[in-house]
Design a protein around this motif. Sequence first.
Motif, PDB file in Angstrom:
ATOM      1  N   ALA A 127       0.850  -1.187   0.000  1.00  0.00           N
ATOM      2  CA  ALA A 127       0.000   0.000   0.000  1.00  0.00           C
ATOM      3  C   ALA A 127       0.883   1.232   0.000  1.00  0.00           C
ATOM      4  O   ALA A 127       1.996   1.220   0.540  1.00  0.00           O
ATOM      5  CB  ALA A 127      -0.932  -0.001   1.204  1.00  0.00           C
ATOM      6  N   LYS A 128       0.376   2.306  -0.601  1.00  0.00           N
ATOM      7  CA  LYS A 128       1.142   3.552  -0.665  1.00  0.00           C
ATOM      8  C   LYS A 128       1.160   4.275   0.680  1.00  0.00           C
ATOM      9  O   LYS A 128       2.087   5.015   0.984  1.00  0.00           O
ATOM     10  CB  LYS A 128       0.555   4.461  -1.752  1.00  0.00           C
ATOM     11  CG  LYS A 128       1.331   5.754  -1.953  1.00  0.00           C
ATOM     12  CD  LYS A 128       0.718   6.604  -3.061  1.00  0.00           C
ATOM     13  CE  LYS A 128       0.983   6.012  -4.418  1.00  0.00           C
ATOM     14  NZ  LYS A 128       0.539   6.932  -5.512  1.00  0.00           N
ATOM     15  N   ILE A 129       0.138   4.040   1.500  1.00  0.00           N
ATOM     16  CA  ILE A 129       0.032   4.737   2.782  1.00  0.00           C
ATOM     17  C   ILE A 129       0.546   3.859   3.920  1.00  0.00           C
ATOM     18  O   ILE A 129       0.168   2.693   4.026  1.00  0.00           O
ATOM     19  CB  ILE A 129      -1.422   5.145   3.069  1.00  0.00           C
ATOM     20  CG1 ILE A 129      -1.930   6.100   1.992  1.00  0.00           C
ATOM     21  CG2 ILE A 129      -1.534   5.801   4.441  1.00  0.00           C
ATOM     22  CD1 ILE A 129      -3.339   6.579   2.220  1.00  0.00           C
ATOM     23  N   ILE A 130       1.392   4.419   4.747  1.00  0.00           N
ATOM     24  CA  ILE A 130       1.863   3.783   5.979  1.00  0.00           C
ATOM     25  C   ILE A 130       1.302   4.589   7.146  1.00  0.00           C
ATOM     26  O   ILE A 130       1.568   5.785   7.263  1.00  0.00           O
ATOM     27  CB  ILE A 130       3.402   3.746   6.037  1.00  0.00           C
ATOM     28  CG1 ILE A 130       3.948   2.861   4.909  1.00  0.00           C
ATOM     29  CG2 ILE A 130       3.880   3.249   7.396  1.00  0.00           C
ATOM     30  CD1 ILE A 130       5.474   2.845   4.829  1.00  0.00           C
ATOM     31  N   TYR A 131       0.523   3.949   7.975  1.00  0.00           N
ATOM     32  CA  TYR A 131      -0.184   4.636   9.059  1.00  0.00           C
ATOM     33  C   TYR A 131       0.321   4.098  10.400  1.00  0.00           C
ATOM     34  O   TYR A 131       0.064   2.966  10.769  1.00  0.00           O
ATOM     35  CB  TYR A 131      -1.682   4.383   8.911  1.00  0.00           C
ATOM     36  CG  TYR A 131      -2.575   5.390   9.603  1.00  0.00           C
ATOM     37  CD1 TYR A 131      -2.110   6.204  10.639  1.00  0.00           C
ATOM     38  CD2 TYR A 131      -3.903   5.528   9.233  1.00  0.00           C
ATOM     39  CE1 TYR A 131      -2.927   7.115  11.258  1.00  0.00           C
ATOM     40  CE2 TYR A 131      -4.745   6.448   9.850  1.00  0.00           C
ATOM     41  CZ  TYR A 131      -4.256   7.241  10.853  1.00  0.00           C
ATOM     42  OH  TYR A 131      -5.077   8.146  11.473  1.00  0.00           O
ATOM     43  N   ILE A 132       1.048   4.934  11.135  1.00  0.00           N
ATOM     44  CA  ILE A 132       1.563   4.569  12.461  1.00  0.00           C
ATOM     45  C   ILE A 132       0.684   5.256  13.502  1.00  0.00           C
ATOM     46  O   ILE A 132       0.596   6.489  13.538  1.00  0.00           O
ATOM     47  CB  ILE A 132       3.027   5.004  12.625  1.00  0.00           C
ATOM     48  CG1 ILE A 132       3.888   4.426  11.493  1.00  0.00           C
ATOM     49  CG2 ILE A 132       3.577   4.563  13.978  1.00  0.00           C
ATOM     50  CD1 ILE A 132       5.309   4.954  11.473  1.00  0.00           C
ATOM     51  N   LEU A 133       0.055   4.475  14.338  1.00  0.00           N
ATOM     52  CA  LEU A 133      -0.853   5.060  15.327  1.00  0.00           C
ATOM     53  C   LEU A 133      -0.773   4.320  16.652  1.00  0.00           C
ATOM     54  O   LEU A 133      -0.389   3.154  16.713  1.00  0.00           O
ATOM     55  CB  LEU A 133      -2.285   5.072  14.790  1.00  0.00           C
ATOM     56  CG  LEU A 133      -2.847   3.762  14.211  1.00  0.00           C
ATOM     57  CD1 LEU A 133      -3.413   2.873  15.289  1.00  0.00           C
ATOM     58  CD2 LEU A 133      -3.938   4.070  13.187  1.00  0.00           C
ATOM     59  N   SER A 134      -1.156   5.019  17.703  1.00  0.00           N
ATOM     60  CA  SER A 134      -1.163   4.421  19.041  1.00  0.00           C
ATOM     61  C   SER A 134      -2.580   4.213  19.552  1.00  0.00           C
ATOM     62  O   SER A 134      -2.776   3.578  20.585  1.00  0.00           O
ATOM     63  CB  SER A 134      -0.383   5.309  20.022  1.00  0.00           C
ATOM     64  OG  SER A 134      -0.944   6.611  20.062  1.00  0.00           O
ATOM     65  N   LYS A 135      -3.558   4.742  18.849  1.00  0.00           N
ATOM     66  CA  LYS A 135      -4.963   4.547  19.199  1.00  0.00           C
ATOM     67  C   LYS A 135      -5.804   4.687  17.937  1.00  0.00           C
ATOM     68  O   LYS A 135      -5.361   5.241  16.922  1.00  0.00           O
ATOM     69  CB  LYS A 135      -5.415   5.548  20.252  1.00  0.00           C
ATOM     70  CG  LYS A 135      -5.321   7.000  19.814  1.00  0.00           C
ATOM     71  CD  LYS A 135      -5.772   7.951  20.919  1.00  0.00           C
ATOM     72  CE  LYS A 135      -5.672   9.400  20.466  1.00  0.00           C
ATOM     73  NZ  LYS A 135      -6.117  10.341  21.520  1.00  0.00           N
ATOM     74  N   LYS A 136      -7.011   4.177  18.004  1.00  0.00           N
ATOM     75  CA  LYS A 136      -7.902   4.212  16.849  1.00  0.00           C
ATOM     76  C   LYS A 136      -8.276   5.651  16.505  1.00  0.00           C
ATOM     77  O   LYS A 136      -8.723   6.408  17.366  1.00  0.00           O
ATOM     78  CB  LYS A 136      -9.169   3.406  17.146  1.00  0.00           C
ATOM     79  CG  LYS A 136     -10.145   3.345  15.975  1.00  0.00           C
ATOM     80  CD  LYS A 136     -11.366   2.532  16.336  1.00  0.00           C
ATOM     81  CE  LYS A 136     -12.356   2.494  15.169  1.00  0.00           C
ATOM     82  NZ  LYS A 136     -13.567   1.694  15.496  1.00  0.00           N
ATOM     83  N   PRO A 137      -8.109   6.060  15.244  1.00  0.00           N
ATOM     84  CA  PRO A 137      -8.464   7.430  14.862  1.00  0.00           C
ATOM     85  C   PRO A 137      -9.978   7.598  14.761  1.00  0.00           C
ATOM     86  O   PRO A 137     -10.705   6.636  14.491  1.00  0.00           O
ATOM     87  CB  PRO A 137      -7.793   7.589  13.489  1.00  0.00           C
ATOM     88  CG  PRO A 137      -7.749   6.198  12.937  1.00  0.00           C
ATOM     89  CD  PRO A 137      -7.534   5.288  14.126  1.00  0.00           C
ATOM     90  N   ASP A 138     -10.451   8.827  14.963  1.00  0.00           N
ATOM     91  CA  ASP A 138     -11.886   9.071  14.824  1.00  0.00           C
ATOM     92  C   ASP A 138     -12.244   9.205  13.342  1.00  0.00           C
ATOM     93  O   ASP A 138     -11.379   9.311  12.471  1.00  0.00           O
ATOM     94  CB  ASP A 138     -12.309  10.316  15.609  1.00  0.00           C
ATOM     95  CG  ASP A 138     -11.532  11.572  15.203  1.00  0.00           C
ATOM     96  OD1 ASP A 138     -11.314  11.780  13.989  1.00  0.00           O
ATOM     97  OD2 ASP A 138     -11.130  12.333  16.096  1.00  0.00           O
ATOM     98  N   GLU A 139     -13.541   9.175  13.057  1.00  0.00           N
ATOM     99  CA  GLU A 139     -13.998   9.182  11.669  1.00  0.00           C
ATOM    100  C   GLU A 139     -13.600  10.460  10.937  1.00  0.00           C
ATOM    101  O   GLU A 139     -13.275  10.423   9.748  1.00  0.00           O
ATOM    102  CB  GLU A 139     -15.519   9.002  11.612  1.00  0.00           C
ATOM    103  CG  GLU A 139     -15.981   7.583  11.929  1.00  0.00           C
ATOM    104  CD  GLU A 139     -17.439   7.368  11.600  1.00  0.00           C
ATOM    105  OE1 GLU A 139     -18.120   8.346  11.193  1.00  0.00           O
ATOM    106  OE2 GLU A 139     -17.915   6.229  11.748  1.00  0.00           O
ATOM    107  N   GLU A 140     -13.623  11.588  11.626  1.00  0.00           N
ATOM    108  CA  GLU A 140     -13.273  12.852  10.982  1.00  0.00           C
ATOM    109  C   GLU A 140     -11.812  12.842  10.521  1.00  0.00           C
ATOM    110  O   GLU A 140     -11.484  13.359   9.441  1.00  0.00           O
ATOM    111  CB  GLU A 140     -13.525  14.019  11.933  1.00  0.00           C
ATOM    112  CG  GLU A 140     -13.361  15.387  11.283  1.00  0.00           C
ATOM    113  CD  GLU A 140     -14.267  15.580  10.082  1.00  0.00           C
ATOM    114  OE1 GLU A 140     -13.812  16.214   9.101  1.00  0.00           O
ATOM    115  OE2 GLU A 140     -15.417  15.115  10.110  1.00  0.00           O
ATOM    116  N   THR A 141     -10.928  12.259  11.322  1.00  0.00           N
ATOM    117  CA  THR A 141      -9.519  12.160  10.947  1.00  0.00           C
ATOM    118  C   THR A 141      -9.351  11.278   9.721  1.00  0.00           C
ATOM    119  O   THR A 141      -8.598  11.612   8.793  1.00  0.00           O
ATOM    120  CB  THR A 141      -8.695  11.590  12.118  1.00  0.00           C
ATOM    121  OG1 THR A 141      -8.749  12.504  13.221  1.00  0.00           O
ATOM    122  CG2 THR A 141      -7.236  11.397  11.711  1.00  0.00           C
ATOM    123  N   VAL A 142     -10.051  10.162   9.686  1.00  0.00           N
ATOM    124  CA  VAL A 142      -9.946   9.245   8.548  1.00  0.00           C
ATOM    125  C   VAL A 142     -10.524   9.883   7.288  1.00  0.00           C
ATOM    126  O   VAL A 142      -9.960   9.766   6.195  1.00  0.00           O
ATOM    127  CB  VAL A 142     -10.656   7.910   8.862  1.00  0.00           C
ATOM    128  CG1 VAL A 142     -10.586   6.977   7.659  1.00  0.00           C
ATOM    129  CG2 VAL A 142     -10.014   7.237  10.070  1.00  0.00           C
TER     130      VAL A 142
END
Length: 281
Positions: free
Chosen positions: A189-204
Motif C-alpha cells: 500500500a502507498k500509505i503507511i499509518y503509524i498510530l497508538s490509538k484508533k483514529p476518529d472518523e473525521e480524521t480518517v
Amino acid sequence: MLLTKLPKSSVNQSKRLRRRLRNIIDSLTPQNHPGKRILPFVLFILFLFITNNLFTISQTECQLDREVCPPEIVQKLDKLTGSNILFLNQKQLSGVLMDSFPVEKVGIGFQMFNTLKVNLDGGHPPILTMVYLVKELPMVSVDKASGSTESAGWPKPSEELKIFTQNASPSSFGIWDNGRMTPVATDEAKIIYILSKKPDEETVKSLYRLTKIANKYLNVDSILVLGQRVFLSQADQPDIIVSVPFDEEQVSEAIKSYSYLVTLKKDVKVIDLRFKNPIIR
C-alpha cells in the motif's frame, strides 16, 4: 439498494421436477390402487427432500468492486452455509452487509448448484493502507529540532519512518471516504499509518481527502502518517507535512505552489503546511 431475486430458472426447474414426478408415479400406479391415497403425501416428502438438496447453500462467493471481499464479510456469509436459499431473508442480509461495510449496492443471487453469490458495489473504492499499531509514537528528527529552521543535520521524516516500520508487522486496511477503516487483503500500500490509538472518523475522512489531493497535484511515492501528522514523500524532493483534519482550501493552494516553495531555500528537507504560512526547513 439493489437486490437480485432468486433466478426464475431455478424456481421453474423445481416446478417442472415436481410435475414430472407426479406424472411418473401416476403412470405407474393403477387408478384404484390403495397407495393412490398416500401418493400426494409421498410426493410432497420427495419434493421437499429434492428441494432441500438443490437449494442448500454449500459455498459462498463474494466480490467487492470485482475483487474478493474482505475477510470480515466472507466470515458473515460463511455462517449461511447449510441453510436453504428459499428461506433466506435477502433484505435482512443486505442490511447486515451495509451496516458492516460502507457499500452502496448489494446484489444477492444463487447459482446452481448450491452457491450463494453476493456482489457489493462500494461506490468510491477504499485507499489501501498498511497500519502499524504502537504503544508510543516514535519521535523523528524534525521534532528534536523544532525550534530551528535548519535541516542540514537530520534526514527527511519519511526516511526515518520507513526505517522504523521495517521490523514491525502491519495490518492491512482500507480507508473509506465516510471515515471508516475496514480490513482488506493486501501486502502493499502507498500509505503507511503509524498510530497508538484508533483514529476518529473525521480524521480518517480528512486523510482520505488529503490523499486524493496529493495524488492529483503531486507525484507522491508514499504517504506516511504519524498520529495526526501526514508526511507526503516524493523522490528527491522535500517532505510535505500536513495535520489531519486540515484546511482543505489552504493546503490545496499551498500544494499547487509546491514547485515554487522548494526554490526559496537550499537543501530543504520539509515544507510544513500545518500553519497559515508554510514553514520551510
